[in-house]
Design an enzyme around this catalytic site. Structure first.
Site, PDB file in Angstrom:
ATOM      1  N   ASN A 181      33.271  92.377  71.091  1.00 34.89           N
ATOM      2  CA  ASN A 181      34.052  91.204  71.489  1.00 34.89           C
ATOM      3  C   ASN A 181      34.942  91.564  72.684  1.00 34.89           C
ATOM      4  O   ASN A 181      35.827  92.413  72.579  1.00 34.89           O
ATOM      5  CB  ASN A 181      34.933  90.726  70.329  1.00 34.89           C
ATOM      6  CG  ASN A 181      35.762  89.521  70.750  1.00 34.89           C
ATOM      7  OD1 ASN A 181      35.264  88.408  70.784  1.00 34.89           O
ATOM      8  ND2 ASN A 181      37.004  89.747  71.115  1.00 34.89           N
ATOM      9  N   GLU A 182      34.662  90.909  73.831  1.00 35.46           N
ATOM     10  CA  GLU A 182      35.472  91.088  75.037  1.00 35.46           C
ATOM     11  C   GLU A 182      35.684  92.560  75.372  1.00 35.46           C
ATOM     12  O   GLU A 182      36.745  92.958  75.849  1.00 35.46           O
ATOM     13  CB  GLU A 182      36.832  90.385  74.850  1.00 35.46           C
ATOM     14  CG  GLU A 182      36.705  88.907  74.593  1.00 35.46           C
ATOM     15  CD  GLU A 182      37.974  88.147  74.906  1.00 35.46           C
ATOM     16  OE1 GLU A 182      39.049  88.746  74.963  1.00 35.46           O
ATOM     17  OE2 GLU A 182      37.887  86.915  75.092  1.00 35.46           O
TER      18      GLU A 182
ATOM     19  N   ASN B 269      33.563  83.720  75.492  1.00 35.25           N
ATOM     20  CA  ASN B 269      34.879  83.214  75.089  1.00 35.25           C
ATOM     21  C   ASN B 269      35.529  82.630  76.340  1.00 35.25           C
ATOM     22  O   ASN B 269      35.802  83.375  77.281  1.00 35.25           O
ATOM     23  CB  ASN B 269      35.773  84.349  74.571  1.00 35.25           C
ATOM     24  CG  ASN B 269      35.170  85.091  73.383  1.00 35.25           C
ATOM     25  OD1 ASN B 269      34.245  84.598  72.748  1.00 35.25           O
ATOM     26  ND2 ASN B 269      35.701  86.263  73.078  1.00 35.25           N
TER      27      ASN B 269
ATOM     28  N   TYR C  80      44.640  79.143  78.966  1.00 39.13           N
ATOM     29  CA  TYR C  80      45.249  80.261  79.679  1.00 39.13           C
ATOM     30  C   TYR C  80      45.247  80.040  81.192  1.00 39.13           C
ATOM     31  O   TYR C  80      46.117  80.517  81.913  1.00 39.13           O
ATOM     32  CB  TYR C  80      44.502  81.563  79.377  1.00 39.13           C
ATOM     33  CG  TYR C  80      44.775  82.091  78.004  1.00 39.13           C
ATOM     34  CD1 TYR C  80      43.753  82.297  77.097  1.00 39.13           C
ATOM     35  CD2 TYR C  80      46.075  82.349  77.595  1.00 39.13           C
ATOM     36  CE1 TYR C  80      44.009  82.774  75.829  1.00 39.13           C
ATOM     37  CE2 TYR C  80      46.347  82.817  76.308  1.00 39.13           C
ATOM     38  CZ  TYR C  80      45.307  83.025  75.435  1.00 39.13           C
ATOM     39  OH  TYR C  80      45.555  83.478  74.173  1.00 39.13           O
TER      40      TYR C  80
ATOM     41  N   TRP D  82      38.124  78.736  68.227  1.00 43.18           N
ATOM     42  CA  TRP D  82      39.060  79.824  67.928  1.00 43.18           C
ATOM     43  C   TRP D  82      40.423  79.215  67.698  1.00 43.18           C
ATOM     44  O   TRP D  82      41.071  78.754  68.640  1.00 43.18           O
ATOM     45  CB  TRP D  82      39.114  80.826  69.098  1.00 43.18           C
ATOM     46  CG  TRP D  82      39.895  82.037  68.714  1.00 43.18           C
ATOM     47  CD1 TRP D  82      41.214  82.290  68.997  1.00 43.18           C
ATOM     48  CD2 TRP D  82      39.446  83.129  67.921  1.00 43.18           C
ATOM     49  NE1 TRP D  82      41.586  83.483  68.437  1.00 43.18           N
ATOM     50  CE2 TRP D  82      40.531  84.023  67.772  1.00 43.18           C
ATOM     51  CE3 TRP D  82      38.234  83.470  67.327  1.00 43.18           C
ATOM     52  CZ2 TRP D  82      40.445  85.207  67.064  1.00 43.18           C
ATOM     53  CZ3 TRP D  82      38.132  84.631  66.606  1.00 43.18           C
ATOM     54  CH2 TRP D  82      39.219  85.499  66.482  1.00 43.18           C
TER      55      TRP D  82
ATOM     56  N   LYS E 163      46.414  79.146  67.620  1.00 44.29           N
ATOM     57  CA  LYS E 163      45.286  78.315  68.026  1.00 44.29           C
ATOM     58  C   LYS E 163      44.597  77.681  66.808  1.00 44.29           C
ATOM     59  O   LYS E 163      43.623  76.953  66.963  1.00 44.29           O
ATOM     60  CB  LYS E 163      44.303  79.141  68.845  1.00 44.29           C
ATOM     61  CG  LYS E 163      44.855  79.559  70.195  1.00 44.29           C
ATOM     62  CD  LYS E 163      43.816  80.202  71.078  1.00 44.29           C
ATOM     63  CE  LYS E 163      44.459  80.624  72.373  1.00 44.29           C
ATOM     64  NZ  LYS E 163      45.427  81.754  72.110  1.00 44.29           N
TER      65      LYS E 163
HETATM   66  C1  GCU Z   1      40.255  86.418  72.846  1.00 45.53           C
HETATM   67  C2  GCU Z   1      40.004  87.290  71.635  1.00 45.53           C
HETATM   68  C3  GCU Z   1      40.684  86.791  70.386  1.00 45.53           C
HETATM   69  C4  GCU Z   1      42.069  86.287  70.735  1.00 45.53           C
HETATM   70  C5  GCU Z   1      41.878  85.082  71.636  1.00 45.53           C
HETATM   71  C6  GCU Z   1      43.233  84.464  72.025  1.00 45.53           C
HETATM   72  O1  GCU Z   1      39.139  85.709  73.192  1.00 45.53           O
HETATM   73  O2  GCU Z   1      38.624  87.447  71.361  1.00 45.53           O
HETATM   74  O3  GCU Z   1      40.748  87.869  69.458  1.00 45.53           O
HETATM   75  O4  GCU Z   1      42.806  85.946  69.572  1.00 45.53           O
HETATM   76  O5  GCU Z   1      41.265  85.479  72.847  1.00 45.53           O
HETATM   77  O6  GCU Z   1      43.732  84.866  73.064  1.00 45.53           O
HETATM   78  O7  GCU Z   1      43.713  83.609  71.270  1.00 45.53           O
END
Ligand code: GCU
Length: 746
Positions: A375-376, A431, A437, A511, A532
């Site tokens: 992941n990322e 993602n 952001y 998410w 979130k």
């Molecule tokens: C990222 C990451 C998550 C994180 C999310 C965020 O994509 O994979 O673990 O919580 O961004 O910034 O809310």
């Protein structure tokens, strides 16, 4: 028969001890499992939660054993690294906080009482994942521990925490028809201690099989198989294997077939089955990750209410009982290991062992369709050959252990679309957080359209997207970055429409379904939380956006939801009343009088003049909802995060002359015009001077440059709001407003 003795009571927790001898003598605190020592400090912000080595100890009565019996300690989860001692002697170490592991204590148990001690460590290190990520790394024995006694001849207990039985269903749909499917069921077993024969039962058929070198296989044909068909019909069979010694293992399994098509998305049992769902972290307010069965079950009830058909169980291996709940309720699962954010050259072995445990321990779950490699992972250090090789090894391992599922990975938004790492997993997913952001909501659409056009033969998914929302914060003019429940709803309204138009997105996961602990955060008025979630961390409050998804996904339970119940004091003379419903028609009542009936789908918006206190009521069929709103003279500042410094409103909407440039134009449009480009050229030079590192990474990353061009100048300025004054912004906008836009060519 094997016997399990639960060891969840009568533990002593010792926070500080230098070694097992000291841990055995220090007073400590009586606790029972599941337990984490970060239940409080891991959720209150400050990024100061205790990370180190703590100890758990308890007395252990040696069980009465028959000749040849073996005894194992079995841990369902010890985060993150555990050392197991018996009577002061270290017997085992396990590195990885999310998987089951066992310790054979047969030869080490003393008759009578033994001293069991476990040191558990969640400190920083350079080789056990996760080390850098946006969630709290809770420490503790946060799942169950038990003693397992097996006969001398028993199903394997020593292979990556597996059960020694593996079921592989291969479904054939007669001419693509789900109604007449056949299945070949292969049951494999591994046994130790000299087993010679095994009796295997699957779907009420029984066969004998010879065991050679500890391995046996039995195959069954099901002519008219009852398919495991997702949330519609998650039918489960049982397979059982028995040895002459009396040892028995059982597992459930489901018969389904699935594939991903680059143009048409995900298919289940021969029909298009777009995966539309949410992500979940395994934690909850007040208890950290030490979840009980009731908590797991409550989460599943909430998932069923929203109507998701898929879950991304991020960012690590979840509890067996939760994967079981997914099997029973037909959720399609993306399972993954915590190879996340920061690639560590010394961490390769740990990624491989965590992946091997994830696959071996979860192979039989019909709900799981893919294994997430990372992941990322390029977010902190870009793409290196070591990282590429780590992914190749993980990808090959998954395919070697499990030919029945595909691999995937969740990519960070700035990863270039032509990066070689994207060619490793079977399918990809990004993602994206445009509209939260950075950038504008529309850039999510543009990103996927560009990727899909550039790589029409690649499957692409949407593994994360979301916006933080504190239910206290409300606004009639919701805006990116204001942390309002109102903006989160607007954000998801856009994304849902974007997804609806792109059926080739093989899976999309919000998410996140639940707010979760990220002790390093301090945003949106809640220290230590990522907000979130569509539901708060205590599971007590479903935000408006929860009901938006319920309107799109839940086809079983008619409902209507009035948004803005927490937006009572309203200064606008005419307010928006918004409803979410899965019904085609809703009716609005104001102060008891019917005002309007509207036909539509999912989202219904009304304009209502307000002048006092009003009872607003929604109705569809027998379903009702109501809220109270009040006309207020002054803005209720309780609704505003950070007393408005969290949100920048330099201008009112009517400050812009149409046909002339303004800060609301995109960087691309502005830079394409000589005068406008010259004006903002100075601005970007000063910004890059101040933020050299960020500016450099943008220059080095064509993907980021492209994204920046899609952002409005206003959006850019908000990202650097601490560098510009409102006067500078006004002056810049005034200057841009002097420049007429070129006539649009027809
Ligand atoms: C990222 C990451 C998550 C994180 C999310 C965020 O994509 O994979 O673990 O919580 O961004 O910034 O809310």
């Amino acid at each position: 028969m094997r016997q399990a003795i639960e060891l969840n009571e009568n533990w002593i927790f010792v926070k500080h001890a230098e070694n097992v001898t000291e841990a055995a003598t220090v007073q400590g605190e009586e606790i029972s499992l599941p337990h984490t020592w970060n239940a409080v400090d891991g959720q209150d912000g400050g990024n100061d939660y205790y990370r180190g080595t703590c100890w758990y100890r308890r007395m252990l009565e040696s069980p009465q054993l028959n000749a040849g019996q073996k005894v194992y300690l079995e841990f369902d989860g010890a985060a993150m690294t555990a050392d197991v001692y018996l009577n002061g002697e270290k017997l085992a170490r396990h590195e990885g906080g999310y998987s089951r592991f066992r310790v054979n204590v047969t030869e080490k148990l003393r008759t009578g009482t033994n001293e069991l001690a476990v040191s558990v460590d969640n400190a920083d290190n350079d080789h056990v994942y996760p080390q850098k990520a946006d969630f709290t790394f809770y420490g503790g024995l946060y799942r169950m521990v038990r003693l397992v006694i097996v006969p001398e001849v028993h199903f394997s207990m020593d292979y990556y925490g597996g059960d020694g039985i593996r079921v592989t269903p291969e479904v054939t749909l007669a001419d693509g028809n789900r109604e007449h499917a056949q299945a070949k069921i292969t049951v494999e077993i591994w046994a130790d201690g000299g087993a010679e024969r095994v009796t295997v039962t699957a779907a009420d058929q029984t066969k004998q099989a010879a065991v050679a070198d500890g391995y046996a296989k039995a195959e069954f044909e099901l002519s008219d198989v009852h398919l495991w068909d997702g949330v519609e019909d998650p039918y489960l069979y049982t397979a059982k294997a028995e040895l002459a010694s009396g040892d028995v293992v059982e597992t459930r399994f489901g018969c389904r077939c699935f594939h991903v098509d680059p143009q048409k998305g995900f298919f289940l049992n021969g029909r298009a089955y777009p995966l539309r769902g949410v992500s979940r972290h395994q934690d909850r307010a007040g208890v950290g990750n030490a979840l009980t069965s009731a908590m797991h079950q409550e989460d599943m009830e909430i998932i069923k209410e929203i109507g998701a058909n898929t879950l991304r169980l991020a960012h690590y291996q979840h509890a067996q009982e939760f994967y079981d709940l997914c099997d029973e309720n037909g959720l399609i699962v993306w399972a993954e290991i915590p190879y996340i954010t920061l690639h560590m050259p010394n961490g390769r072995e740990n990624t491989l062992s965590q992946m091997q445990e994830l696959v071996v321990q979860n192979y039989n779950h019909p709900s799981i369709v893919c294994w997430g490699l990372s992941n990322e992972i390029t977010a902190s250090g870009g793409v290196t050959e070591d990282l590429l090789e780590n992914h190749r090894l993980l990808n090959d391992l998954c395919h070697r252990l499990d030919a029945s599922r595909f691999t995937t990975m969740a990519d960070v938004f700035m990863l270039e679309m032509d990066s070689p790492v994207l060619e490793i997993p079977d399918v990809n997913s990004y993602n994206l957080y445009f509209g939260w952001y950075l950038g504008e909501l529309e850039q999510n659409d543009a990103f996927f359209d560009e990727y899909h056009a550039k790589y029409p033969d690649r499957c692409i998914g949407f593994s994360e997207y979301g916006a933080d929302a504190n239910p206290q914060y409300q606004s009639a003019e919701p805006d990116k970055g204001d942390y309002t429940e109102s903006y989160q709803a607007v954000f998801h309204e856009h994304i849902l429409q974007m997804i609806e138009k792109r059926p080739w997105l093989w899976a999309t996961h919000v998410w996140n379904l639940f707010d979760f602990a990220a002790d390093g955060r301090d945003e949106g008025g809640k220290n230590g939380q990522n907000q979130k979630g569509l539901v708060t961390m205590d599971r007590k409050l479903k935000k408006d956006a929860f009901y938006l998804y319920k309107a799109y996904w839940n086809r079983k339970e008619p409902f209507v939801h009035l948004c803005g119940r927490r937006y009572t004091d309203r200064t606008e003379a005419e307010t928006e009343v918004k409803m979410y419903s899965n019904q085609p028609e809703v009716t609005l009542f104001v102060d008891g009088k019917k005002r309007e009936t509207m036909q539509g789908s999912h989202v219904f918006r009304f304009k209502v003049p307000i002048s006092g206190t009003h009872r607003i009521e929604a109705q569809t069929g027998v379903c009702r909802d109501f809220i109270t709103v009040r006309k207020a003279e002054e803005k209720n500042m309780d609704y505003v995060f950070g007393q408005a410094d969290g949100v920048v409103n330099w201008f009112d909407k009517d400050d812009f002359k149409p046909g002339y440039f303004s800060i609301q134009d995109t960087m691309g449009a502005l830079q394409s015009h000589p005068q406008a480009g010259a004006l903002i050229g100075k601005l970007t030079e000063s910004a890059s001077a101040a933020r050299g590192d960020v500016a450099q990474s943008v220059k080095d990353n064509p993907n980021l440059q492209k994204m920046m061009m899609g952002m409005t100048l206003e959006g850019m300025l908000k990202q650097v709001r601490d560098m510009v004054t409102p006067e500078q912004v006004k002056a810049l906008n005034d200057a841009l407003q002097q420049i007429k836009k070129p006539e649009q060519t027809k």
